[in-house]
Design a protein around this motif. Structure first.
Motif, short mmCIF file in Angstrom:
data_model
loop_
_atom_site.label_atom_id
_atom_site.label_comp_id
_atom_site.label_asym_id
_atom_site.label_seq_id
_atom_site.Cartn_x
_atom_site.Cartn_y
_atom_site.Cartn_z
N ASN A 54 0.75 -1.03 0.07
CA ASN A 54 0.13 -0.13 0.10
C ASN A 54 0.84 1.12 0.06
O ASN A 54 1.83 1.37 0.41
N PRO A 55 0.74 2.22 -0.62
CA PRO A 55 1.11 3.64 -0.76
C PRO A 55 1.38 4.05 0.72
O PRO A 55 0.29 4.18 1.19
N ALA A 56 2.42 4.30 1.14
CA ALA A 56 2.76 4.92 2.35
C ALA A 56 3.03 6.43 2.76
O ALA A 56 2.42 7.12 3.46
N GLY A 258 -12.19 7.91 10.65
CA GLY A 258 -12.76 6.77 9.64
C GLY A 258 -11.61 6.40 8.79
O GLY A 258 -12.05 5.73 7.72
N LEU A 259 -10.37 6.56 9.12
CA LEU A 259 -9.18 6.24 8.11
C LEU A 259 -9.62 4.59 7.79
O LEU A 259 -9.54 3.84 8.93
N THR A 260 -8.85 4.33 6.64
CA THR A 260 -8.57 2.88 6.25
C THR A 260 -7.53 3.07 5.23
O THR A 260 -7.21 3.95 5.24
N PRO A 261 -7.06 1.71 5.04
CA PRO A 261 -5.97 1.82 4.10
C PRO A 261 -6.17 2.42 2.73
O PRO A 261 -5.23 2.56 1.91
N ASP A 262 -7.37 2.60 2.40
CA ASP A 262 -7.79 3.20 1.04
C ASP A 262 -7.57 4.73 1.09
O ASP A 262 -7.99 5.51 0.17
N LEU A 279 -1.32 13.53 14.76
CA LEU A 279 -2.71 13.52 14.10
C LEU A 279 -2.41 13.45 12.64
O LEU A 279 -3.39 13.05 11.92
N GLY A 280 -1.45 13.53 12.12
CA GLY A 280 -1.07 13.24 10.60
C GLY A 280 -0.15 12.05 10.35
O GLY A 280 -1.17 11.19 9.94
N VAL A 281 0.75 11.95 10.59
CA VAL A 281 1.68 10.81 10.43
C VAL A 281 1.17 9.41 11.01
O VAL A 281 0.95 8.50 10.63
N LEU A 282 1.02 9.59 12.32
CA LEU A 282 0.62 8.46 13.31
C LEU A 282 -1.03 8.14 13.00
O LEU A 282 -1.17 6.96 13.01
N ALA A 283 -1.78 9.28 12.87
CA ALA A 283 -2.98 8.95 12.57
C ALA A 283 -3.13 8.07 10.95
O ALA A 283 -3.88 7.18 11.10
N ALA A 284 -2.34 8.35 10.30
CA ALA A 284 -2.18 7.64 8.77
C ALA A 284 -1.72 6.23 8.97
O ALA A 284 -2.40 5.10 8.58
N VAL A 285 -0.82 6.14 9.49
CA VAL A 285 0.25 4.78 9.59
C VAL A 285 -0.64 3.79 10.72
O VAL A 285 -0.78 2.63 10.11
N THR A 286 -1.25 4.29 11.84
CA THR A 286 -1.92 3.34 12.60
C THR A 286 -3.22 2.55 11.68
O THR A 286 -3.77 1.77 12.18
N HIS A 287 -3.39 3.31 10.85
CA HIS A 287 -4.70 2.42 9.94
C HIS A 287 -4.34 2.26 8.67
O HIS A 287 -5.15 2.07 7.81
N GLY A 288 -2.85 2.36 8.25
CA GLY A 288 -2.40 1.96 7.16
C GLY A 288 -2.85 2.58 5.85
O GLY A 288 -2.83 2.22 4.70
N ALA A 289 -3.16 3.92 6.15
CA ALA A 289 -3.48 5.08 5.06
C ALA A 289 -2.31 5.75 4.66
O ALA A 289 -1.07 5.38 4.99
N THR A 290 -2.36 6.55 3.68
CA THR A 290 -1.37 7.06 2.79
C THR A 290 -1.11 8.46 3.37
O THR A 290 -2.33 9.37 3.22
N ILE A 291 0.24 8.77 3.66
CA ILE A 291 0.69 10.21 3.88
C ILE A 291 1.04 11.06 2.66
O ILE A 291 1.72 10.42 1.84
N VAL A 292 0.48 12.20 2.37
CA VAL A 292 0.76 12.97 1.22
C VAL A 292 1.22 14.37 1.94
O VAL A 292 0.54 15.29 2.62
N PHE A 293 2.34 14.79 1.50
CA PHE A 293 3.11 16.03 1.66
C PHE A 293 3.06 17.04 0.34
O PHE A 293 3.45 16.25 -0.82
N ALA A 294 2.34 18.10 0.39
CA ALA A 294 2.42 18.74 -0.95
C ALA A 294 3.72 19.81 -1.32
O ALA A 294 3.93 20.08 -2.15
N ALA A 295 4.28 20.20 0.06
CA ALA A 295 5.29 21.14 0.07
C ALA A 295 6.12 21.10 1.22
O ALA A 295 5.46 20.49 2.35
N PRO A 296 7.34 21.61 1.33
CA PRO A 296 7.96 21.73 2.77
C PRO A 296 7.52 22.44 3.67
O PRO A 296 7.38 22.14 4.92
N CYS A 312 -6.86 12.83 -2.53
CA CYS A 312 -6.68 13.06 -1.13
C CYS A 312 -8.07 12.72 -0.67
O CYS A 312 -9.18 13.53 -1.21
N THR A 313 -8.55 11.75 0.31
CA THR A 313 -9.81 11.85 0.91
C THR A 313 -9.71 12.66 2.28
O THR A 313 -10.89 12.73 2.83
N ALA A 314 -8.79 13.12 2.82
CA ALA A 314 -8.66 13.60 4.11
C ALA A 314 -7.56 14.99 3.94
O ALA A 314 -6.59 14.90 3.31
#
Length: 578
Positions: A54-56, A258-262, A279-296, A312-314
């Motif tokens: 899954n994309p991480a 309601g995050l999921t790996p999707d 609330l960003g990185v760990l919220a996503a990872v603990t549910h197998g979701a994907t983290i997206v960074f747009a800019a520094p 993006c869904t969130a």
């Protein structure tokens, strides 16, 4: 899936609570099942096993698109490299720079070897940098070369000129006596420093073996992160957080969304804050979701582009971020229909803004989060089914497994509807302030973290924030404590007295204002004061307004009345704008 069932159970219990009627301002956020009683490293490896392909992590400005399996490979490379450099469990390792893949790698690599990650604000200047590195006795720091006006490596060289002549890993600096190793990001090399990729290549077979051995040796209640929060007495305080603290807070935030790996979560907020890394990185990872960074760092156009391109869904943000996205001239050209949820935090959400976020950005399930760094960081949250009134006029109810009470000045729980101080007890309360027992004892009484925030609780447990015991300024989501700026201004040779307070601002919420008394015979200009601050304290702490006064409004007992100063300054600004 465990996360989905947890969310359903939480919401069912929330509905039962909604129907109940409290008589006193005390409530427990009921949760189903057990807490995640494991280390961040163990949890991360478990998620990788469950969702390897899954994309991480997607970092658009760095061209990074890693699966969970690839993210683990990169994290383990850095972790073993740090072991090769002699970093041990309990050692403090700083990370200093904007959002990027190096930050995320460092977050998980330090956790896996039991080193304590020290979040260094990217806006820090020399005065603040020297203090925090020495306060926690940082052994190593991983730093970007520069970003915008912040020349990170130049600042490190200014504090530790010994870098120019030492071997990497053998720094002995007079001003930074505990710092031994500097690791620089980027492709270049600098005297006295390791290169980031170079460190990732240092791990040998014995270091990978040691990494495996460390997993069962580390415990969920071990300190794993220090986040500096400004103190009313001046210098920042290092809130010390554990695996259990931040792992569960991230998990519960993800469950609330309601995050999921999707899901794909866009994180424009900074990683050095709990908002970004928990609330960003760990919220996503603990549910197998994907983290997206747009800019520094946050940029409204880059954020809108990322949401559309990555579907993006969130989306997370503080009020100013959502405002600038919605008001961007190209907003109508973006397809944001994939958005569903996210977290809005940092300040109350006006009803009109919430309507636009739900309607124009399609974030029907957006949540309001409230808390502070010391509680890892949220203790209250709304849910999607909450009414618009509760999502704009309150910060929701206690999150699962957390107790909240509102107390009077004598520490007695107040009846429903009465104002008092908001206090928190539960797994999320920090271990304490690093190397500061006095401040820890003041903040945590019988296990209860006293927030300094005033609020009221209604009969269904929704909490409304009504004020602050302390005179903290909140500027664009940044918590600023006037005493810290005042003590810095006192170091100016012309300044006799300084009083700092917040004044209302339509865009930032509040702006910093300083009323200054000069020493006898001295003269100064507003720009001179601001120039004195530049490069020494963070840009967001530099007073936007400076006034020179001969006296301050006082009470009959001789106490300075900042409330009067705020009102006088607000009237001056209103007249100036008229």
């Amino acid at each position: 899936r465990q996360g989905a069932s947890h969310t359903r159970a939480w919401r069912a219990q929330a509905e039962n609570i909604r129907m109940a009627r409290l008589t006193h301002s005390y409530m427990t956020g009921e949760g189903s099942g057990q807490l995640l009683y494991e280390t961040i490293g163990t949890c991360f490896d478990r998620i990788v096993t469950q969702h390897p392909g899954n994309p991480a992590l997607i970092v658009r400005h760095q061209g990074v698109r890693w699966s969970y399996q690839e993210l683990k490979r990169q994290v383990d490379r850095l972790a073993t490299g740090l072991l090769a450099l002699g970093i041990k469990p309990g050692d403090r390792v700083g990370v200093w720079g904007p959002n990027g893949y190096e930050w995320v790698m460092t977050q998980f690599a330090t956790a896996k070897i039991g080193a304590i990650l020290v979040n260094v604000n990217p806006a820090y200047r020399l005065y603040e940098l020297e203090y925090v590195l020495n306060k926690v006795e940082c052994k190593a720091i991983i730093a970007a070369e520069k970003f915008k006006s912040s020349e990170y490596l130049n600042m490190l060289n200014a504090l530790a000129p010994e870098l120019s002549s030492c071997e990497p890993g053998y720094l002995r600096a007079e001003k930074l006596p505990h710092l031994m190793t500097v690791i620089r990001m980027g492709d270049e090399k600098s005297p006295g420093m390791f290169n980031f990729e170079e460190v990732c290549s240092l791990g040998k077979e014995e270091h990978f073996a040691r990494l495996d051995e460390l997993a069962p040796e580390l415990g969920p209640d071990d300190a794993i992160n220090i986040q500096f929060t400004s103190g009313t007495t001046g210098n920042p305080k290092g809130a010390t957080l554990t695996h259990c603290n931040i792992l569960n807070n991230g998990y519960e935030a993800g469950a609330g969304m309601g995050l999921t790996p999707d899901d794909r979560l866009c994180i424009p907020v900074p990683l050095y804050h709990c908002f970004g890394m928990v609330l960003g990185v760990l919220a996503a990872v603990t549910h197998g979701a994907t983290i997206v960074f747009a800019a520094p760092v946050y940029d409204p156009l880059s954020t809108l582009e990322a949401v559309q391109a990555e579907k993006c869904t969130a989306l997370h943000g503080v009020p100013t971020m959502f405002v600038t996205e919605l008001d961007h001239p190209d907003f109508e050209n973006f397809d944001l229909s994939t958005l569903r949820t996210g977290i809005f935090a940092g300040a109350p959400c006006p009803e009109d803004l919430m309507r636009r976020i739900i309607g124009d950005m399609h974030m029907e399930n957006v949540l309001i989060g409230y808390g502070q760094t010391e509680v890892s960081p949220i203790n209250h949250m709304t849910l999607p089914e909450d009414s618009l009134e509760n999502r704009t006029q309150t910060v929701g109810r206690p999150i699962p497994h957390i107790e909240i009470k509102i107390v009077d000045a004598d520490n007695r729980v107040v009846p429903i509807g009465e104002q008092g101080e908001i206090c928190t007890r539960g797994y999320s309360v920090m271990k304490g302030y690093w190397n500061d027992d006095e401040k820890t004892t003041e903040a945590i009484v019988d296990g209860w973290l006293h927030s300094g925030d005033l609020g009221t609780m209604n009969e269904h447990g929704y909490v409304r924030i009504t004020g602050r015991i302390k005179d903290m300024i909140i500027r664009g989501g940044e918590n600023i404590y006037p005493r810290e700026i005042e003590e810095f201004l006192f170091t100016h040779p012309k300044v006799s007295e300084a009083q700092v307070f917040g004044v209302p601002d339509p865009k930032m919420g509040e702006e910093v204002c300083a009323w200054i008394q000069l020493k006898s015979g001295e003269t100064a200009t507003e720009e001179e004061i601001r120039d004195f601050c530049k490069g020494q304290i963070s840009h967001f702490k530099i007073p936007r307004y400076v006034r020179f006064v001969d006296e301050y409004p006082m009470t009959v007992t001789g106490k300075i009345r900042k409330i009067d100063m705020t009102a006088m300054m607000a009237e001056e600004l209103r007249q100036g704008a008229a």
